[in-house]
Design a protein around this motif. Structure first.
Motif, mmCIF file in Angstrom:
data_model
loop_
_atom_site.group_PDB
_atom_site.id
_atom_site.type_symbol
_atom_site.label_atom_id
_atom_site.label_comp_id
_atom_site.label_asym_id
_atom_site.label_seq_id
_atom_site.Cartn_x
_atom_site.Cartn_y
_atom_site.Cartn_z
ATOM 1 N N THR A 16 -43.821 28.977 -37.487
ATOM 2 C CA THR A 16 -43.674 30.262 -36.781
ATOM 3 C C THR A 16 -42.508 30.264 -35.785
ATOM 4 O O THR A 16 -42.304 31.257 -35.092
ATOM 5 C CB THR A 16 -44.991 30.627 -36.050
ATOM 6 O OG1 THR A 16 -45.376 29.523 -35.219
ATOM 7 C CG2 THR A 16 -46.099 30.946 -37.027
ATOM 8 N N VAL A 54 -40.273 23.513 -22.780
ATOM 9 C CA VAL A 54 -40.451 24.085 -21.439
ATOM 10 C C VAL A 54 -41.882 23.846 -20.959
ATOM 11 O O VAL A 54 -42.123 23.375 -19.842
ATOM 12 C CB VAL A 54 -40.103 25.598 -21.453
ATOM 13 C CG1 VAL A 54 -40.610 26.290 -20.206
ATOM 14 C CG2 VAL A 54 -38.597 25.777 -21.597
ATOM 15 N N VAL A 55 -42.836 24.141 -21.823
ATOM 16 C CA VAL A 55 -44.253 23.957 -21.454
ATOM 17 C C VAL A 55 -44.569 22.462 -21.258
ATOM 18 O O VAL A 55 -45.270 22.085 -20.313
ATOM 19 C CB VAL A 55 -45.174 24.582 -22.535
ATOM 20 C CG1 VAL A 55 -46.610 24.119 -22.378
ATOM 21 C CG2 VAL A 55 -45.092 26.104 -22.463
ATOM 22 N N GLY A 95 -43.526 24.499 -26.443
ATOM 23 C CA GLY A 95 -42.252 23.823 -26.657
ATOM 24 C C GLY A 95 -41.908 22.940 -25.462
ATOM 25 O O GLY A 95 -42.759 22.635 -24.612
ATOM 26 N N VAL A 104 -46.757 31.287 -27.586
ATOM 27 C CA VAL A 104 -47.684 30.318 -28.200
ATOM 28 C C VAL A 104 -49.121 30.795 -27.995
ATOM 29 O O VAL A 104 -49.959 30.702 -28.900
ATOM 30 C CB VAL A 104 -47.449 28.908 -27.595
ATOM 31 C CG1 VAL A 104 -48.423 27.899 -28.180
ATOM 32 C CG2 VAL A 104 -46.009 28.460 -27.849
ATOM 33 N N LEU A 138 -38.067 20.821 -31.640
ATOM 34 C CA LEU A 138 -37.413 20.062 -30.575
ATOM 35 C C LEU A 138 -38.432 19.320 -29.707
ATOM 36 O O LEU A 138 -38.233 18.166 -29.335
ATOM 37 C CB LEU A 138 -36.549 20.979 -29.711
ATOM 38 C CG LEU A 138 -35.769 20.220 -28.638
ATOM 39 C CD1 LEU A 138 -34.318 20.652 -28.612
ATOM 40 C CD2 LEU A 138 -36.370 20.366 -27.259
ATOM 41 N N TYR A 146 -51.532 31.205 -31.103
ATOM 42 C CA TYR A 146 -52.424 30.058 -31.358
ATOM 43 C C TYR A 146 -53.658 29.948 -30.456
ATOM 44 O O TYR A 146 -54.439 29.015 -30.620
ATOM 45 C CB TYR A 146 -51.619 28.740 -31.247
ATOM 46 C CG TYR A 146 -50.580 28.639 -32.332
ATOM 47 C CD1 TYR A 146 -50.939 28.295 -33.624
ATOM 48 C CD2 TYR A 146 -49.230 28.913 -32.067
ATOM 49 C CE1 TYR A 146 -49.992 28.221 -34.637
ATOM 50 C CE2 TYR A 146 -48.274 28.851 -33.079
ATOM 51 C CZ TYR A 146 -48.669 28.504 -34.356
ATOM 52 O OH TYR A 146 -47.741 28.435 -35.366
ATOM 53 N N SER A 152 -45.132 22.264 -29.906
ATOM 54 C CA SER A 152 -45.175 23.340 -30.906
ATOM 55 C C SER A 152 -43.815 23.761 -31.446
ATOM 56 O O SER A 152 -43.741 24.635 -32.293
ATOM 57 C CB SER A 152 -45.897 24.560 -30.321
ATOM 58 O OG SER A 152 -45.109 25.127 -29.303
ATOM 59 N N THR A 153 -42.723 23.185 -30.930
ATOM 60 C CA THR A 153 -41.407 23.443 -31.545
ATOM 61 C C THR A 153 -40.913 22.135 -32.156
ATOM 62 O O THR A 153 -41.381 21.050 -31.776
ATOM 63 C CB THR A 153 -40.351 23.914 -30.510
ATOM 64 O OG1 THR A 153 -40.182 22.886 -29.516
ATOM 65 C CG2 THR A 153 -40.739 25.216 -29.849
ATOM 66 N N ALA A 169 -38.687 16.518 -26.669
ATOM 67 C CA ALA A 169 -39.150 16.822 -25.308
ATOM 68 C C ALA A 169 -40.525 16.229 -24.972
ATOM 69 O O ALA A 169 -40.779 15.856 -23.831
ATOM 70 C CB ALA A 169 -39.162 18.336 -25.091
ATOM 71 N N ASP A 179 -47.269 29.017 -23.162
ATOM 72 C CA ASP A 179 -46.447 30.195 -22.849
ATOM 73 C C ASP A 179 -46.958 31.390 -23.654
ATOM 74 O O ASP A 179 -47.782 31.232 -24.566
ATOM 75 C CB ASP A 179 -44.943 29.925 -23.003
ATOM 76 C CG ASP A 179 -44.449 29.895 -24.437
ATOM 77 O OD1 ASP A 179 -45.129 30.429 -25.334
ATOM 78 O OD2 ASP A 179 -43.356 29.344 -24.678
HETATM 79 N N1 LIG Z 1 -38.521 15.859 -21.282
HETATM 80 C C1 LIG Z 1 -37.620 15.543 -22.174
HETATM 81 O O1 LIG Z 1 -37.413 14.377 -22.487
HETATM 82 C C2 LIG Z 1 -36.845 16.636 -22.835
HETATM 83 C C3 LIG Z 1 -36.035 16.341 -23.936
HETATM 84 C C4 LIG Z 1 -35.370 17.392 -24.554
HETATM 85 C C5 LIG Z 1 -35.502 18.683 -24.071
HETATM 86 N N2 LIG Z 1 -36.295 18.915 -23.005
HETATM 87 C C6 LIG Z 1 -36.458 20.286 -22.484
HETATM 88 O O2 LIG Z 1 -37.086 21.063 -23.481
HETATM 89 C C7 LIG Z 1 -36.765 22.426 -23.252
HETATM 90 C C8 LIG Z 1 -36.419 23.069 -24.558
HETATM 91 O O3 LIG Z 1 -37.551 23.001 -25.401
HETATM 92 P P1 LIG Z 1 -37.718 23.986 -26.640
HETATM 93 O O4 LIG Z 1 -36.450 23.985 -27.401
HETATM 94 O O5 LIG Z 1 -38.970 23.625 -27.314
HETATM 95 O O6 LIG Z 1 -37.758 25.409 -25.938
HETATM 96 P P2 LIG Z 1 -38.968 26.352 -25.457
HETATM 97 O O7 LIG Z 1 -40.095 25.593 -24.944
HETATM 98 O O8 LIG Z 1 -38.331 27.355 -24.581
HETATM 99 O O9 LIG Z 1 -39.426 27.049 -26.819
HETATM 100 C C9 LIG Z 1 -38.492 27.841 -27.507
HETATM 101 C C10 LIG Z 1 -39.094 29.177 -27.898
HETATM 102 O O10 LIG Z 1 -40.014 28.975 -28.964
HETATM 103 C C11 LIG Z 1 -41.260 29.599 -28.657
HETATM 104 N N3 LIG Z 1 -42.290 28.843 -29.345
HETATM 105 C C12 LIG Z 1 -42.766 27.629 -29.030
HETATM 106 N N4 LIG Z 1 -43.595 27.197 -30.001
HETATM 107 C C13 LIG Z 1 -43.657 28.175 -30.932
HETATM 108 C C14 LIG Z 1 -44.306 28.322 -32.179
HETATM 109 N N5 LIG Z 1 -45.041 27.331 -32.700
HETATM 110 N N6 LIG Z 1 -44.122 29.463 -32.869
HETATM 111 C C15 LIG Z 1 -43.341 30.452 -32.383
HETATM 112 N N7 LIG Z 1 -42.666 30.369 -31.223
HETATM 113 C C16 LIG Z 1 -42.816 29.235 -30.516
HETATM 114 C C17 LIG Z 1 -41.324 29.590 -27.159
HETATM 115 O O11 LIG Z 1 -42.202 30.567 -26.690
HETATM 116 C C18 LIG Z 1 -39.875 29.859 -26.791
HETATM 117 O O12 LIG Z 1 -39.625 31.230 -26.838
HETATM 118 C C19 LIG Z 1 -35.602 22.442 -22.262
HETATM 119 O O13 LIG Z 1 -36.079 22.839 -21.012
HETATM 120 C C20 LIG Z 1 -35.168 20.999 -22.224
HETATM 121 O O14 LIG Z 1 -34.614 20.642 -20.980
HETATM 122 C C21 LIG Z 1 -36.961 17.933 -22.382
#
Ligand SMILES: NC(=O)c1ccc[n+]([C@@H]2O[C@H](COP(=O)([O-])OP(=O)(O)OC[C@H]3O[C@@H](n4cnc5c(N)ncnc54)[C@H](O)[C@@H]3O)[C@@H](O)[C@H]2O)c1
Length: 344
Positions: free
Chosen positions: A160, A94-95, A92, A41, A120, A45, A117-118, A125, A38
């Motif tokens: 970050t 989403v990606v 994260g 990122v 979470l 990076y 990269s997050t 995820a 995204d």
């Molecule tokens: N597949 C699965 O098993 C599973 C489990 C839990 C959640 N999810 C999904 O994960 C998504 C949420 O993931 P998320 O919380 O990572 O959100 P996200 O991917 O939207 O990332 C959150 C924010 O952090 C930013 N970001 C990412 N890495 C970064 C970094 N290293 N430094 C600075 N900014 C960074 C992104 O650009 C975004 O603005 C939801 O869509 C959820 O449904 C999936």
């Protein structure tokens, strides 16, 4: 660094925790590589990305849909991706979800990997092979269960992410500890006042434990028919609150964990002292314990939630910290509890 093996059926791969994004190329098979990321990122990076075509989506949940998926298919076609290509998602949740879905469906499936990269994404995820996209605002309606070839969790990248995103990840870490890792819960309790500024090694150890808990659960039930449902702890109320109050997922999960602890105590499963420990940990870490969302609206949202079957809800009950079980309870019973409790 610790490499946690994921093994289910005839699929086996490693989740490398403590590895750095600089070493990504070591894990990519000698195939034509494509990267999905995204814009946030990408700008932070991309200097570490191997040379290859890059598709960068707008950050956030609104990109997790079939329109983005379709645009990525077109981009892959234009760049002559074929069944032997390899796709890496760097970002994260989403990606990771987008990448897993695209890779699992493009030309009936190409191999893929993740750099999560997050916080979470690293603990949740990117782990377990669920790859879904939203339709009309409903979460993960189109999706696959298909495992990557590797996952890299680089704790350096966590530095970050915004505080709100860090808290989102912590909510899932607390959830995993309540489900099946009492020792991790004790660690989190000890570190609760310094959790926002942990040394990298300390954070890495917490991530490793959390990943191991999720892997152990998913390995027993990859296709989500029983054991894996434990991972929905806190999500019945959490999803309802997320929809109604529009708060971040992790914050809603935290409020959902408080709800689950209170309900588990109310239904005679969890001791009051343990309920209080859960609530205090969440509060001290800085996550919400209550959202004051309209209860009737949350109950309506729960009815619409896909985890409800007829009049019963598969509710994840907490027996003790580190010991949970999926129990069907009637929706009316749950409603009575919600309406009698003042604090949700
Ligand atoms: N597949 C699965 O098993 C599973 C489990 C839990 C959640 N999810 C999904 O994960 C998504 C949420 O993931 P998320 O919380 O990572 O959100 P996200 O991917 O939207 O990332 C959150 C924010 O952090 C930013 N970001 C990412 N890495 C970064 C970094 N290293 N430094 C600075 N900014 C960074 C992104 O650009 C975004 O603005 C939801 O869509 C959820 O449904 C999936």
């Amino acid at each position: 660094m610790d490499s946690v093996r994921f093994k289910a059926g005839n699929k086996s791969y490693f989740i490398h925790i403590g590895e750095t994004i600089n070493n990504l190329i070591k894990y990519v098979p000698g195939k034509k590589l494509f990267i999905i990321t995204d814009n946030n990122v990408n700008s932070l990076y991309s200097r570490y990305f191997p040379k290859c075509p890059i598709y960068s989506v707008k950050p956030g949940e609104l990109s997790k849909n079939l329109i983005t998926v379709s645009a990525i298919y077109y981009w892959l076609l234009e760049n002559e991706a074929d069944r032997n290509s390899f796709i890496v998602g760097i970002g994260g949740g989403v990606v990771c979800d987008l990448t897993g879905f695209v890779a699992s469906t493009y030309m009936r499936g190409v191999k893929f990997g993740f750099v999560a990269s997050t916080l979470l994404a690293q603990v949740d995820a990117a782990i377990g092979g669920k790859n879904g996209v939203n339709i009309n605002g409903y979460k993960n309606i189109a999706g696959t269960i298909n495992q990557p070839e590797f996952v890299i969790c680089d704790p350096n990248m966590i530095k970050t992410i915004p505080k709100k995103e860090y808290l989102n990840g912590l909510a899932e870490i607390i959830k995993h500890s309540i489900i099946d890792d009492k020792e991790q819960f004790n660690i989190l309790e000890k570190k609760r006042f310094s959790i926002m500024s942990l040394e990298q090694k300390e954070l890495e150890q917490i991530i490793i434990r959390s990943v191991k808990t999720k892997v152990a659960i998913v390995e027993k039930d990859v296709f989500d028919s029983n054991e894996r449902q434990k991972l929905n702890l806190g999500h019945t109320w959490g999803h309802g609150v997320e929809k109604v109050a529009g708060i971040p997922h992790g914050h809603a999960v935290a409020a959902g964990l408080v709800f689950s602890a209170a309900a588990s105590a109310n239904f005679g499963h969890l001791k009051k002292e343990e309920k209080d420990r859960i609530i205090n940990l969440i509060k001290d870490i800085g996550l919400p314990v209550t959202t004051k969302a309209n209860k009737d609206e949350v109950l309506k949202a729960i009815i619409k939630d896909k985890k409800k079957s007829e009049n019963q809800i598969n509710f994840v009950m907490i027996n003790k910290i580190g010991d949970t079980a999926v129990k069907p309870i009637s929706f009316n019973e749950l409603k009575k509890f919600v309406l009698n409790e003042a604090e949700f």
